[in-house]
Design a protein around this motif. Structure first.
Motif, mmCIF file in Angstrom:
data_model
loop_
_atom_site.group_PDB
_atom_site.id
_atom_site.type_symbol
_atom_site.label_atom_id
_atom_site.label_comp_id
_atom_site.label_asym_id
_atom_site.label_seq_id
_atom_site.Cartn_x
_atom_site.Cartn_y
_atom_site.Cartn_z
ATOM 1 N N PHE A 27 -58.371 -85.433 -7.594
ATOM 2 C CA PHE A 27 -58.383 -84.278 -7.629
ATOM 3 C C PHE A 27 -59.353 -82.930 -8.697
ATOM 4 N N ASP A 28 -59.450 -82.053 -7.524
ATOM 5 C CA ASP A 28 -60.408 -80.981 -8.798
ATOM 6 C C ASP A 28 -59.328 -79.710 -9.564
ATOM 7 N N PHE A 29 -59.326 -79.555 -10.604
ATOM 8 C CA PHE A 29 -58.106 -78.702 -10.990
ATOM 9 C C PHE A 29 -59.302 -77.542 -11.231
ATOM 10 N N VAL A 36 -53.521 -74.484 -14.636
ATOM 11 C CA VAL A 36 -54.084 -74.528 -13.109
ATOM 12 C C VAL A 36 -53.556 -73.591 -12.811
ATOM 13 N N ASP A 38 -55.663 -73.896 -9.586
ATOM 14 C CA ASP A 38 -56.345 -73.893 -8.180
ATOM 15 C C ASP A 38 -56.263 -75.430 -8.064
ATOM 16 N N VAL A 39 -56.481 -76.296 -7.095
ATOM 17 C CA VAL A 39 -56.312 -78.123 -7.047
ATOM 18 C C VAL A 39 -56.789 -78.044 -5.488
ATOM 19 N N PRO A 41 -57.432 -81.932 -3.338
ATOM 20 C CA PRO A 41 -57.057 -83.016 -3.560
ATOM 21 C C PRO A 41 -57.639 -83.683 -2.147
ATOM 22 N N ILE A 337 -49.432 -79.397 -4.244
ATOM 23 C CA ILE A 337 -50.409 -79.019 -4.853
ATOM 24 C C ILE A 337 -49.965 -77.768 -4.727
ATOM 25 N N LEU A 340 -47.891 -77.901 -8.560
ATOM 26 C CA LEU A 340 -49.285 -77.649 -9.251
ATOM 27 C C LEU A 340 -50.122 -76.635 -9.774
ATOM 28 N N LYS A 341 -49.646 -76.007 -9.014
ATOM 29 C CA LYS A 341 -50.284 -74.503 -9.697
ATOM 30 C C LYS A 341 -49.019 -73.222 -9.942
ATOM 31 N N PHE A 345 -52.332 -77.882 -17.982
ATOM 32 C CA PHE A 345 -52.834 -78.816 -17.751
ATOM 33 C C PHE A 345 -51.991 -80.186 -17.822
ATOM 34 N N VAL A 348 -49.886 -82.370 -15.683
ATOM 35 C CA VAL A 348 -50.140 -82.089 -14.489
ATOM 36 C C VAL A 348 -49.792 -84.209 -14.488
#
Ligand code: SF4
Ligand code: SF4
Lengths: 364, 116
Positions: A27-29, A36, A38-39, A41, A337, A340-341, A345, A348
């Motif tokens: 993931f790039d968080f 968080v 945006d994510v 994947p 996703i 997660l928004k 952190f 996660v």
């Protein structure tokens, strides 16, 4: 003004190798302080090309490959492939084989959910609970090994039925073991459902609304925890038509609800297995299969992680033209996703785990 | 909210015997059905090659002319497809796993392999 905003966004890479993730998922968080926002994947680390292998293995041998798509829900992958071929070839499987398939698939659900409970406990740092969950899981694995010969790769399904029968004596032992497990698993599950420190980590975290769960195409416990009562087993495939059970749902849509759905499903599976054992008919366990399939079929089953779809296309030879498996984790990624928004952190790991990710399945 | 729900269990852990075994002095019981490894009785084999055809991983090589039967253990996935198919019951699925290799064989040089 713009500059100040840019500054506040930090991108944190997460995975594919990460202490809390047992699976290679990256993931790039995009973070704003600890939140968080945006994510992004990305998968693709363990693609093994199992689908294309269908063109190089005879359709009867591919069962072994299909089973190895995943190391946890292996049985249902094998079974799904077999039933898709059976549908093309219009083979009717003996009743006893259907019941045996049902018993094994429910056993695999129990061991998968216990494995997940352990992993979840590990993720929020409850080591003792993690060990207890896995100790209980070992009892299920023993039943599986005793009846099929393998702990996680059952190798019990074949096109036209099953390869092994379970004797009446083994079925009786199975009921005794399951009866003994009720109390044991209840103790472990009560900690998951009632303990204050566990609730602290799970309640109100990673909320997925009912509308989002539905429109993002979530499946399995992820969908049911958001209040949508949908379970593919209710379609009545195999012997499920004769089995009486209620779909487990929760309404909160948070990590706790997803955990609770799985906990209740363990007991539901015990109940289903016992029902199946009391109803199992005698008779043959397989029929002879001759010829080669010609045509296509699409079937749906309920894996421990949710609905799975298999598509098989055959051309009348021993080698199939196409095999496709849409696995539950793949369907759950958009919903994850969304969940997660907006989370912290530090949460996660918990949220990612509550979809019960199986990346090996997803990438096949 | 319940507190210390695990406390009873934690205390019990102090007096319970461990859930794990002291391997290798205590060995786990092996189930009769466990798929461990393929055993071969070469005296009954008729070198028909059915097992080679049925093996999904191509681990078995049967040579009809020279009457040899070979298995590559590391390629075998212990599926028992070959032992189910063997018409002479020469193959059987044993419930024990093959032991670890303790003698390190010196790898052959290319010259030795090609016989030069
Ligand atoms: S199938 Fe049996 S008899 Fe035929 S080659 Fe293999 S081991 Fe020998
Ligand atoms: S057990 Fe399966 S993989 Fe192993 S040799 Fe026999 S057919 Fe091949």
């Amino acid at each position: 003004m713009e500059k100040a905003e840019e500054k506040r966004h930090t991108i944190v890479p997460f995975g594919p190798q990460h202490p809390v993730l047992p699976e290679p998922l990256h993931f790039d968080f995009v973070l704003e302080d600890e939140k968080v926002v945006d994510v992004i994947p990305s998968i693709g680390y363990i693609h093994r090309g199992l689908e294309i292998l269908v063109q190089k293995r005879e359709f009867t041998e591919y069962v072994y490959v299909a089973e190895r798509i995943c190391g946890i829900c292996s049985f249902i992958h094998g079974m799904g492939y077999c039933e898709a071929i059976e549908e093309i070839m219009k083979i009717s499987v003996p009743e006893r084989a259907k019941y045996l398939r049902l018993i094994w698939s429910e056993l695999s659900r129990v061991h998968s959910h216990l494995l997940w409970l352990g992993l979840a406990a590990d993720a929020f740092g409850f080591e003792n609970l993690f060990m207890q969950a896995w100790r209980a899981r070992e009892l299920v694995l023993d039943i599986i090994e005793e009846t099929t010969g393998g702990r996680v790769i059952f190798g019990a399904c074949k096109i036209g039925g099953v390869r092994k029968d379970i004797t009446d004596e083994s079925l009786k032992t199975m009921v005794t073991v399951i009866d003994g497990m009720y109390k044991d698993v209840r103790t472990i599950c009560d900690v998951f459902l009632n303990d204050s420190s566990v609730k602290e980590r799970l309640c109100g975290i990673g909320i997925l609304s009912r509308e989002d769960a539905y429109s993002l195409g979530a499946v399995g416990p992820m969908l049911r925890a958001s209040g949508v009562s949908y379970d593919t087993r209710k379609l009545g495939y195999g012997a499920f038509g004769d089995i009486d059970f209620d779909i487990v749902t929760e309404t909160a849509g948070d990590c706790y609800a997803r955990c609770a759905v799985r906990v209740h499903e363990i007991f539901q599976s015990f109940h289903i297995i016992k029902q199946a054992i009391s109803k199992i008919p005698g008779g043959p366990i397989s029929v002879k299969v001759t010829g080669a399939p010609n045509g296509e079929a699409m079937v749906r089953y309920e894996q421990p992680r949710g609905e799975v779809i298999y598509y098989v296309k055959a051309n009348g030879t021993k080698f199939l033209t196409r095999f496709r498996a849409r696995t539950p984790t793949f369907a759950n990624i958009p919903a994850m996703i969304q969940a997660l928004k907006g989370c912290d952190f530090a949460d996660v790991a918990n949220i990612v785990l509550t979809i019960d990710p199986c990346i090996s399945c997803t990438e096949r | 909210m319940a507190y210390f729900t695990m406390a009873k269990d934690t205390l019990a852990n102090l007096f319970r015997k461990p859930a794990t075994r002291m391997y290798p002095s205590v060995v786990r019981e092996i189930f009769p059905a466990t798929r461990g490894h393929i055993a071969m009785d070469i005296t009954t084999c008729i070198f028909c090659g059915i097992c080679q055809k049925k093996c999904p991983t191509g681990a078995i090589k049967v040579d009809r002319a020279n009457k040899t039967w070979e298995i590559e253990r590391l390629a075998c996935i212990a599926c028992a497809s070959c032992s189910d198919a063997c018409p002479k019951q020469s193959l059987s699925m044993e419930n024990t796993y093959t032991g670890p290799v303790t003698i390190l064989e010196k790898p052959k040089t290319r010259e030795e392999v090609s016989g030069a």
